[in-house]
Motif scaffolding. Structure first.
Motif, PDB file in Angstrom:
ATOM      1  N   HIS A   1      10.231  -0.471   5.301  1.00 39.56           N
ATOM      2  CA  HIS A   1      10.439  -1.553   4.323  1.00 39.56           C
ATOM      3  C   HIS A   1      10.040  -1.100   2.918  1.00 39.56           C
ATOM      4  CE1 HIS A   1      11.724  -4.919   6.816  1.00 39.56           C
ATOM      5  NE2 HIS A   1      10.921  -4.441   7.746  1.00 39.56           N
ATOM      6  N   ALA A   2       8.961  -0.340   2.820  1.00 42.04           N
ATOM      7  CA  ALA A   2       8.535   0.170   1.512  1.00 42.04           C
ATOM      8  C   ALA A   2       9.575   1.132   0.945  1.00 42.04           C
ATOM      9  CB  ALA A   2       7.179   0.861   1.629  1.00 42.04           C
ATOM     10  N   ALA A   3      10.137   1.980   1.795  1.00 41.35           N
ATOM     11  CA  ALA A   3      11.167   2.916   1.333  1.00 41.35           C
ATOM     12  C   ALA A   3      12.403   2.164   0.866  1.00 41.35           C
ATOM     13  CB  ALA A   3      11.523   3.894   2.445  1.00 41.35           C
ATOM     14  N   ASN A   4      12.765   1.103   1.572  1.00 44.63           N
ATOM     15  CA  ASN A   4      13.907   0.288   1.138  1.00 44.63           C
ATOM     16  C   ASN A   4      13.635  -0.362  -0.208  1.00 44.63           C
ATOM     17  OD1 ASN A   4      15.449   0.870   3.385  1.00 44.63           O
ATOM     18  ND2 ASN A   4      14.750  -0.917   4.525  1.00 44.63           N
ATOM     19  N   GLN A   5      12.434  -0.872  -0.393  1.00 42.82           N
ATOM     20  CA  GLN A   5      12.085  -1.473  -1.679  1.00 42.82           C
ATOM     21  C   GLN A   5      12.047  -0.422  -2.780  1.00 42.82           C
ATOM     22  OE1 GLN A   5       8.598  -3.922  -1.674  1.00 42.82           O
ATOM     23  NE2 GLN A   5       9.309  -5.146   0.055  1.00 42.82           N
ATOM     24  N   ARG A   6      11.532   0.750  -2.450  1.00 42.35           N
ATOM     25  CA  ARG A   6      11.444   1.824  -3.452  1.00 42.35           C
ATOM     26  C   ARG A   6      12.837   2.252  -3.897  1.00 42.35           C
ATOM     27  NH1 ARG A   6       8.614   7.414  -1.814  1.00 42.35           N
ATOM     28  NH2 ARG A   6      10.427   7.462  -0.467  1.00 42.35           N
ATOM     29  N   SER A   7      13.765   2.377  -2.952  1.00 42.94           N
ATOM     30  CA  SER A   7      15.106   2.846  -3.313  1.00 42.94           C
ATOM     31  C   SER A   7      15.928   1.770  -4.009  1.00 42.94           C
ATOM     32  CB  SER A   7      15.843   3.359  -2.075  1.00 42.94           C
ATOM     33  OG  SER A   7      16.092   2.294  -1.188  1.00 42.94           O
ATOM     34  N   ALA A   8      15.635   0.504  -3.727  1.00 40.19           N
ATOM     35  CA  ALA A   8      16.378  -0.587  -4.351  1.00 40.19           C
ATOM     36  C   ALA A   8      15.564  -1.239  -5.462  1.00 40.19           C
ATOM     37  CB  ALA A   8      16.722  -1.645  -3.297  1.00 40.19           C
ATOM     38  N   GLY A   9      14.499  -0.590  -5.850  1.00 44.77           N
ATOM     39  CA  GLY A   9      13.566  -1.163  -6.818  1.00 44.77           C
ATOM     40  C   GLY A   9      14.159  -1.292  -8.207  1.00 44.77           C
ATOM     41  N   GLU A  10      13.276  -1.521  -9.128  1.00 43.01           N
ATOM     42  CA  GLU A  10      13.702  -1.760 -10.500  1.00 43.01           C
ATOM     43  C   GLU A  10      14.321  -0.510 -11.111  1.00 43.01           C
ATOM     44  OE1 GLU A  10       9.665  -1.280 -12.936  1.00 43.01           O
ATOM     45  OE2 GLU A  10       9.605  -2.824 -11.378  1.00 43.01           O
ATOM     46  N   LEU A  11      15.181  -0.726 -12.076  1.00 45.18           N
ATOM     47  CA  LEU A  11      15.824   0.384 -12.766  1.00 45.18           C
ATOM     48  C   LEU A  11      14.829   1.048 -13.699  1.00 45.18           C
ATOM     49  CD1 LEU A  11      19.208  -1.323 -13.647  1.00 45.18           C
ATOM     50  CD2 LEU A  11      18.749   0.294 -11.808  1.00 45.18           C
ATOM     51  N   HIS A  12      14.904   2.335 -13.759  1.00 46.36           N
ATOM     52  CA  HIS A  12      14.020   3.088 -14.639  1.00 46.36           C
ATOM     53  C   HIS A  12      14.799   3.480 -15.885  1.00 46.36           C
ATOM     54  CE1 HIS A  12      10.986   3.339 -11.536  1.00 46.36           C
ATOM     55  NE2 HIS A  12      11.947   3.630 -10.685  1.00 46.36           N
ATOM     56  N   PRO A  13      14.157   3.375 -17.038  1.00 41.72           N
ATOM     57  CA  PRO A  13      14.864   3.737 -18.273  1.00 41.72           C
ATOM     58  C   PRO A  13      15.225   5.225 -18.294  1.00 41.72           C
ATOM     59  CG  PRO A  13      12.538   3.359 -18.692  1.00 41.72           C
ATOM     60  CD  PRO A  13      12.792   2.983 -17.276  1.00 41.72           C
ATOM     61  N   ILE A  14      16.360   5.512 -18.864  1.00 41.43           N
ATOM     62  CA  ILE A  14      16.817   6.891 -18.979  1.00 41.43           C
ATOM     63  C   ILE A  14      16.265   7.475 -20.264  1.00 41.43           C
ATOM     64  CG2 ILE A  14      18.822   8.404 -19.227  1.00 41.43           C
ATOM     65  CD1 ILE A  14      20.392   6.319 -17.619  1.00 41.43           C
ATOM     66  N   ASP A  15      15.653   8.641 -20.157  1.00 44.42           N
ATOM     67  CA  ASP A  15      15.119   9.319 -21.326  1.00 44.42           C
ATOM     68  C   ASP A  15      16.207  10.245 -21.865  1.00 44.42           C
ATOM     69  OD1 ASP A  15      13.535  10.404 -23.298  1.00 44.42           O
ATOM     70  OD2 ASP A  15      12.412  11.690 -21.920  1.00 44.42           O
ATOM     71  N   TRP A  16      16.871   9.816 -22.916  1.00 46.22           N
ATOM     72  CA  TRP A  16      17.970  10.590 -23.479  1.00 46.22           C
ATOM     73  C   TRP A  16      17.469  11.690 -24.392  1.00 46.22           C
ATOM     74  CZ3 TRP A  16      22.477   9.944 -21.260  1.00 46.22           C
ATOM     75  CH2 TRP A  16      22.770   8.722 -20.650  1.00 46.22           C
ATOM     76  N   GLY A  17      16.182  11.717 -24.650  1.00 46.39           N
ATOM     77  CA  GLY A  17      15.638  12.726 -25.554  1.00 46.39           C
ATOM     78  C   GLY A  17      15.862  12.318 -26.987  1.00 46.39           C
TER      79      GLY A  17
ATOM     80  N   TRP B   1       0.839  -1.197   0.000  1.00 44.94           N
ATOM     81  CA  TRP B   1       0.000   0.000   0.000  1.00 44.94           C
ATOM     82  C   TRP B   1       0.873   1.246   0.000  1.00 44.94           C
ATOM     83  CZ3 TRP B   1      -0.804   4.388   2.792  1.00 44.94           C
ATOM     84  CH2 TRP B   1      -1.987   5.089   2.555  1.00 44.94           C
ATOM     85  N   PHE B   2       1.913   1.246   0.833  1.00 45.72           N
ATOM     86  CA  PHE B   2       2.823   2.394   0.886  1.00 45.72           C
ATOM     87  C   PHE B   2       3.513   2.608  -0.459  1.00 45.72           C
ATOM     88  CE2 PHE B   2       2.921   2.201   5.646  1.00 45.72           C
ATOM     89  CZ  PHE B   2       2.560   3.513   5.860  1.00 45.72           C
ATOM     90  N   LEU B   3       3.852   1.532  -1.149  1.00 51.02           N
ATOM     91  CA  LEU B   3       4.519   1.666  -2.451  1.00 51.02           C
ATOM     92  C   LEU B   3       3.614   2.341  -3.477  1.00 51.02           C
ATOM     93  CD1 LEU B   3       6.391  -1.752  -2.615  1.00 51.02           C
ATOM     94  CD2 LEU B   3       7.411   0.527  -2.370  1.00 51.02           C
ATOM     95  N   LYS B   4       2.320   2.250  -3.285  1.00 54.00           N
ATOM     96  CA  LYS B   4       1.370   2.890  -4.204  1.00 54.00           C
ATOM     97  C   LYS B   4       1.026   4.316  -3.784  1.00 54.00           C
ATOM     98  CE  LYS B   4      -0.772  -1.486  -5.379  1.00 54.00           C
ATOM     99  NZ  LYS B   4      -1.949  -2.342  -5.193  1.00 54.00           N
ATOM    100  N   HIS B   5       1.395   4.707  -2.575  1.00 52.32           N
ATOM    101  CA  HIS B   5       1.050   6.025  -2.032  1.00 52.32           C
ATOM    102  C   HIS B   5       2.326   6.719  -1.546  1.00 52.32           C
ATOM    103  CE1 HIS B   5      -2.666   3.617  -1.734  1.00 52.32           C
ATOM    104  NE2 HIS B   5      -3.264   4.765  -2.027  1.00 52.32           N
ATOM    105  N   ASN B   6       3.099   7.213  -2.475  1.00 51.66           N
ATOM    106  CA  ASN B   6       4.411   7.793  -2.160  1.00 51.66           C
ATOM    107  C   ASN B   6       4.341   8.991  -1.223  1.00 51.66           C
ATOM    108  OD1 ASN B   6       6.250   6.097  -3.499  1.00 51.66           O
ATOM    109  ND2 ASN B   6       5.623   6.982  -5.461  1.00 51.66           N
ATOM    110  N   GLU B   7       3.365   9.844  -1.395  1.00 53.08           N
ATOM    111  CA  GLU B   7       3.284  11.049  -0.572  1.00 53.08           C
ATOM    112  C   GLU B   7       3.039  10.685   0.902  1.00 53.08           C
ATOM    113  OE1 GLU B   7       0.412  14.909  -0.231  1.00 53.08           O
ATOM    114  OE2 GLU B   7       1.048  14.312  -2.239  1.00 53.08           O
ATOM    115  N   ILE B   8       2.132   9.748   1.138  1.00 50.62           N
ATOM    116  CA  ILE B   8       1.855   9.324   2.514  1.00 50.62           C
ATOM    117  C   ILE B   8       3.041   8.543   3.070  1.00 50.62           C
ATOM    118  CG2 ILE B   8       0.308   7.960   3.974  1.00 50.62           C
ATOM    119  CD1 ILE B   8      -1.921   8.695   1.967  1.00 50.62           C
ATOM    120  N   LEU B   9       3.717   7.792   2.222  1.00 45.66           N
ATOM    121  CA  LEU B   9       4.928   7.089   2.647  1.00 45.66           C
ATOM    122  C   LEU B   9       5.963   8.091   3.154  1.00 45.66           C
ATOM    123  CD1 LEU B   9       6.923   4.715   2.890  1.00 45.66           C
ATOM    124  CD2 LEU B   9       7.352   4.961   0.448  1.00 45.66           C
ATOM    125  N   ASP B  10       6.183   9.150   2.401  1.00 48.13           N
ATOM    126  CA  ASP B  10       7.157  10.169   2.813  1.00 48.13           C
ATOM    127  C   ASP B  10       6.745  10.852   4.114  1.00 48.13           C
ATOM    128  OD1 ASP B  10       8.726   9.587   0.614  1.00 48.13           O
ATOM    129  OD2 ASP B  10       7.853  11.179  -0.623  1.00 48.13           O
TER     130      ASP B  10
END
Length: 85
Positions: free
Chosen positions: A67-83, A34-43
């Motif tokens: 635990h959600a913050a740890n998962q968020r920071s170690a989560g999947e890699l996001h693609p880089i938008d090079w433009g 639930w926290f992973l889906k609600h970033n503002e409340i997590l913060d």
């Protein structure tokens, strides 16, 4: 005399109660997913829990938010938008 003392004490108790700040409370019952889906409340929860760890370190939401913050920071890699070039 007794009536005036009772009235005075009642007024003093009401004044003290009305002027005191409400205690911050950690919400209960949120899961890690639930926290992973609600970033503002997590913060917000992380800020509250880290501000007074002696008081909140055993709270379930503080544990789940951490635990959600740890998962968020170690989560999947996001693609880089090079433009577009």
């Amino acid at each position: 005399m007794k009536t005036s003392t009772l009235i005075l004490l009642s007024i003093a108790a009401i004044t003290v109660t009305a002027c005191s700040q409400p205690e911050q409370k950690v919400d209960q019952g949120h899961t890690v997913s639930w926290f992973l889906k609600h970033n503002e409340i997590l913060d917000q929860t992380l800020k509250l829990c880290s501000d007074d760890p002696a008081k909140y370190n055993k709270e379930p939401d503080c544990i789940n938010a951490l635990h959600a913050a740890n998962q968020r920071s170690a989560g999947e890699l996001h693609p880089i938008d090079w433009g577009k070039e």
